[in-house]
Design a protein around this motif. Sequence first.
Motif, PDB file in Angstrom:
ATOM      1  N   GLY A 158     -11.076   3.862   1.581  1.00  0.00           N
ATOM      2  CA  GLY A 158     -12.333   3.139   1.728  1.00  0.00           C
ATOM      3  C   GLY A 158     -12.770   3.031   3.180  1.00  0.00           C
TER       4      GLY A 158
ATOM      5  N   TYR B 182       0.829  -1.209   0.000  1.00  0.00           N
ATOM      6  CA  TYR B 182       0.000   0.000   0.000  1.00  0.00           C
ATOM      7  C   TYR B 182       0.862   1.257   0.000  1.00  0.00           C
ATOM      8  CZ  TYR B 182      -3.330   3.533   1.618  1.00  0.00           C
ATOM      9  OH  TYR B 182      -4.091   4.670   1.748  1.00  0.00           O
TER      10      TYR B 182
ATOM     11  N   ASP C  59      -0.950   2.814  -8.798  1.00  0.00           N
ATOM     12  CA  ASP C  59      -2.250   3.080  -8.166  1.00  0.00           C
ATOM     13  C   ASP C  59      -3.073   1.803  -8.044  1.00  0.00           C
ATOM     14  OD1 ASP C  59      -1.712   5.730  -7.796  1.00  0.00           O
ATOM     15  OD2 ASP C  59      -2.836   6.422  -9.546  1.00  0.00           O
ATOM     16  N   SER C  60      -3.005   0.962  -9.058  1.00  0.00           N
ATOM     17  CA  SER C  60      -3.747  -0.294  -9.022  1.00  0.00           C
ATOM     18  C   SER C  60      -3.229  -1.198  -7.900  1.00  0.00           C
ATOM     19  CB  SER C  60      -3.626  -1.007 -10.374  1.00  0.00           C
ATOM     20  OG  SER C  60      -4.310  -2.236 -10.357  1.00  0.00           O
TER      21      SER C  60
ATOM     22  N   LYS D 245      -1.746  -0.195  -5.159  1.00  0.00           N
ATOM     23  CA  LYS D 245      -2.145   0.407  -3.889  1.00  0.00           C
ATOM     24  C   LYS D 245      -3.605   0.095  -3.563  1.00  0.00           C
ATOM     25  CE  LYS D 245      -1.959   4.760  -1.342  1.00  0.00           C
ATOM     26  NZ  LYS D 245      -1.369   6.111  -1.296  1.00  0.00           N
ATOM     27  N   GLN D 246      -4.482   0.191  -4.542  1.00  0.00           N
ATOM     28  CA  GLN D 246      -5.892  -0.111  -4.318  1.00  0.00           C
ATOM     29  C   GLN D 246      -6.093  -1.569  -3.933  1.00  0.00           C
ATOM     30  OE1 GLN D 246      -7.976   1.152  -7.872  1.00  0.00           O
ATOM     31  NE2 GLN D 246      -7.108   3.211  -7.749  1.00  0.00           N
TER      32      GLN D 246
ATOM     33  N   GLU E 100      -5.037  -2.157  -0.329  1.00  0.00           N
ATOM     34  CA  GLU E 100      -6.016  -1.710   0.659  1.00  0.00           C
ATOM     35  C   GLU E 100      -7.153  -2.718   0.793  1.00  0.00           C
ATOM     36  OE1 GLU E 100      -9.151   1.929   1.529  1.00  0.00           O
ATOM     37  OE2 GLU E 100      -7.332   2.361   0.380  1.00  0.00           O
ATOM     38  N   VAL E 101      -7.581  -3.262  -0.316  1.00  0.00           N
ATOM     39  CA  VAL E 101      -8.630  -4.296  -0.268  1.00  0.00           C
ATOM     40  C   VAL E 101      -8.132  -5.502   0.513  1.00  0.00           C
ATOM     41  CG1 VAL E 101      -9.948  -5.933  -1.664  1.00  0.00           C
ATOM     42  CG2 VAL E 101      -9.759  -3.546  -2.389  1.00  0.00           C
TER      43      VAL E 101
END
Length: 212
Positions: free
Chosen positions: A176, A111, A125-126, A128-129, A132-133
């Motif tokens: 999120g 992350y 960015d992908s 990192k997203q 987080e998930v």
Amino acid sequence: MYRLYGNSGMANLAPHMALETIGAPYKMVLVDTGAKEHHGAAYLRLNPTGRVPVLVDGEQPIFETAAILLHLADRHPDAGLMPPVGTVERALAYQWLIHLTNSVQVAYLAYYYPERQIADPALADSVKQAAEVRAGELFDLLDTALAGRDWLTGDRPGIVDFMLLMLTRWGRNFAGRPPRLLPNIGAHAARTAALPAVIRAFEQEGLAQPWY
């Protein structure tokens, strides 16, 4: 006297909580990571990985946060930072500490440093997203484990709880769902952050509220 090398809010925070709980003499040594001091020759002699924290016990440097926490718990059994050896609770403490290190902390690495995971910077960015998930899924598991419990293992706070609070803090700015929004994780964070030793560690590291 122990020496704990680290920087404000970094992975030294959990060992800092442990040292304050134990009450043994120690010195906090600031490592200026912004100036890459952790990559300098003097620091690399203590920790060849070039990361924080390092605990120096006498003349022996010890790196890796989980190893430092376990060492402190073993050196100061009267502090009760781990359940008794040979019990199921002790085994579960090992389980959760390794889970926090090998799974949750790894998700945070992706992350906060997505560029280290990929060759193509356009994908950062992908990554990192996705990290987080993944962290959210791992905190869901921890939230379930805390159902009906004040502490992750045993009947008193210990090193596993300090590690969990530190990692809960690290997700406070998730786009999120920050971990504190999970009911049991949030209650655990509030409970742990209210401990006098934990308050002292946060304040000594100059960390402003909200802590998590």
